[in-house]
Design an enzyme around this catalytic site. Structure first.
Site, PDB file in Angstrom:
ATOM      1  N   ASP A  79      32.467 -19.173 128.521  1.00 22.38           N
ATOM      2  CA  ASP A  79      31.874 -19.337 129.860  1.00 22.38           C
ATOM      3  C   ASP A  79      32.423 -18.335 130.872  1.00 22.38           C
ATOM      4  O   ASP A  79      33.504 -17.785 130.717  1.00 22.38           O
ATOM      5  CB  ASP A  79      32.067 -20.770 130.367  1.00 22.38           C
ATOM      6  N   GLU A 137      35.179 -23.761 129.493  1.00 22.33           N
ATOM      7  CA  GLU A 137      36.632 -23.857 129.628  1.00 22.33           C
ATOM      8  C   GLU A 137      37.032 -23.950 131.096  1.00 22.33           C
ATOM      9  O   GLU A 137      38.022 -24.591 131.447  1.00 22.33           O
ATOM     10  CB  GLU A 137      37.321 -22.651 128.977  1.00 22.33           C
TER      11      GLU A 137
END
Ligand SMILES: [Zn+2]
Ligand SMILES: [Zn+2]
Length: 392
Positions: A79, A137
């Site tokens: 991400d 994350e």
């Protein structure tokens, strides 16, 4: 050059192409739709991998090795962050307000590279290697927690490892440490309720800015006077909002902050220590408060023997001149979720260089990586996939 070294070098152009594509097309946590579709498509070009979607935006590739052995989980996070990129290179973010400013584009490219090397030669791989391209994350409660708690990802996993690129470490360096490595990042939200009034007549008001300033200062007494010097603790008030104009004492002040430690006991005690200060200061000055405290990721504590194996692998793979004992950091990481279920260790690969102007801190709008670090990452994780073993 060994056969492995040759294969890794041949992979370099591909690694750079993957990383740049990902860098140009960043998506924030839980929204990695194009990212995960791209990863899945790239994995499907490789032979011998079983590719699935454990959650909507994560991708898992499983490789069955040709030799008996343990089941190893390798993890990359995929991400990006809600940051407007200030880099001007041609592969800068095309998605307004979103940027790969933590290096997860690099992590993803590295794990794709490892998948490619492993799938090219499964007969040399012991046991089973699961490669998880993990979503979210950067956003709590985190993709790792979801994968660990709500999918069968960790069933039968004996060992786990993964890496984070680190702009503060020179490109090409590998850093590992046993034991406490990254802190638990917990959050607080505090509202101080005073009583508004005229700026000229503070005696008729309860000034939440003056009270809030005392709270901010006094919270640091917990760190400097309330906790032993050898117990690392950070309390940072990172947002303080109050008031609208120069002649009005506002009604309330709101604050956000982060609390970080490695120690599970201290972590449990922290909310109480903080509330005692907030309560005391507010009471002393006639204000009231509401305090919300939210526990984030657990501290990341590396399993000693896994870290020792990774160190040995690094010494052989990149050489002693490129190895360093890592220093613990107060940063947080949801890799810690995997370590609740299996032994493992997380490590750093340096990505900072003057050549690529890649020493900006993580989460900075100018963040980037020295792309040589991609090869170092692949070498390390590939060697780990072949060599990490359970103790006799
Ligand atoms: Zn980050
Ligand atoms: Zn990160």
């Amino acid at each position: 050059m060994t056969a492995t070294q040759e294969r890794t070098a041949a992979l370099r152009d591909q690694l750079v192409a993957w990383r740049r594509h990902l860098h140009m097309n960043p998506e924030v946590g839980f929204h990695e739709h194009e990212t995960s579709a791209y990863i899945e498509a790239e994995l499907n070009k490789m032979l011998g991998l079983t590719v699935t979607r454990p959650t909507e935006t994560s991708v898992l590739a499983v490789l069955k090795g040709g030799k008996p052995g343990r089941t190893l989980l390798l993890r990359a996070d995929i991400d990006a962050l809600p940051i407007t990129e200030e880099n001007t290179f041609e592969f800068a973010s095309k998605n307004a307000g979103v940027m790969h400013a933590c290096g997860h584009d690099g992590h993803t490219a590295i794990l794709l590279g490892v998948a490619k090397l492993l799938s090219a030669n499964p007969s040399e791989v012991p046991g089973e290697v699961r490669m998880i391209f993990q979503h979210a994350e950067e956003i709590g409660p985190g993709g790792a927690e979801e994968l660990v708690m709500q999918t069968g990802l960790m069933d039968g996993v004996d060992l786990v490892t993964g890496l984070h690129l680190n702009s503060q470490l020179p490109a090409g360096m590998v850093a590992v440490k046993p034991g406490p490595f990254m802190a638990s990042p917990d959050m607080l939200e505090l509202t101080i309720q005073g009583r508004g009034g005229h700026g000229a007549h503070p005696e008729e008001a309860v000034d939440p800015i003056a009270v809030g300033a005392q709270v901010v200062t006094n919270l640091q007494h917990i760190v400097s006077r309330g906790v032993a010097a050898l117990e690392p603790l950070v309390i940072s008030i990172t947002s303080f909002h109050s008031g609208t104009t120069h002649n009005v004492i506002p009604d309330r002040a709101t604050m956000l902050g982060t609390v970080r430690t490695f120690d599970a006991e201290l972590r449990k005690r922290a909310p109480e220590l903080i509330e005692r200060v907030v309560k005391g200061v507010c009471e002393a000055h006639g204000a009231t408060y509401t305090l919300n405290y939210e526990f984030g990721y657990r501290a990341l504590i590396n399993t000693d023997w896994v870290a020792e194996q990774l160190k040995a692998i690094a010494l052989e793979t990149v050489g002693p001149e490129h190895f360093r004992d890592a220093r613990p950091t107060m940063g947080g990481e949801d890799f810690s979720a995997y370590l609740q279920k299996a032994p493992g260790a997380y490590f750093n690969v340096g990505s900072g260089s003057d050549r690529e102007d890649s020493r900006w801190p993580h989460h900075h709008p100018r963040f980037t990586i020295d792309e040589d670090s991609l090869e170092t990452g692949v070498k390390m994780l590939h060697a780990a996939a072949l060599r990490l073993t359970l103790p006799e």
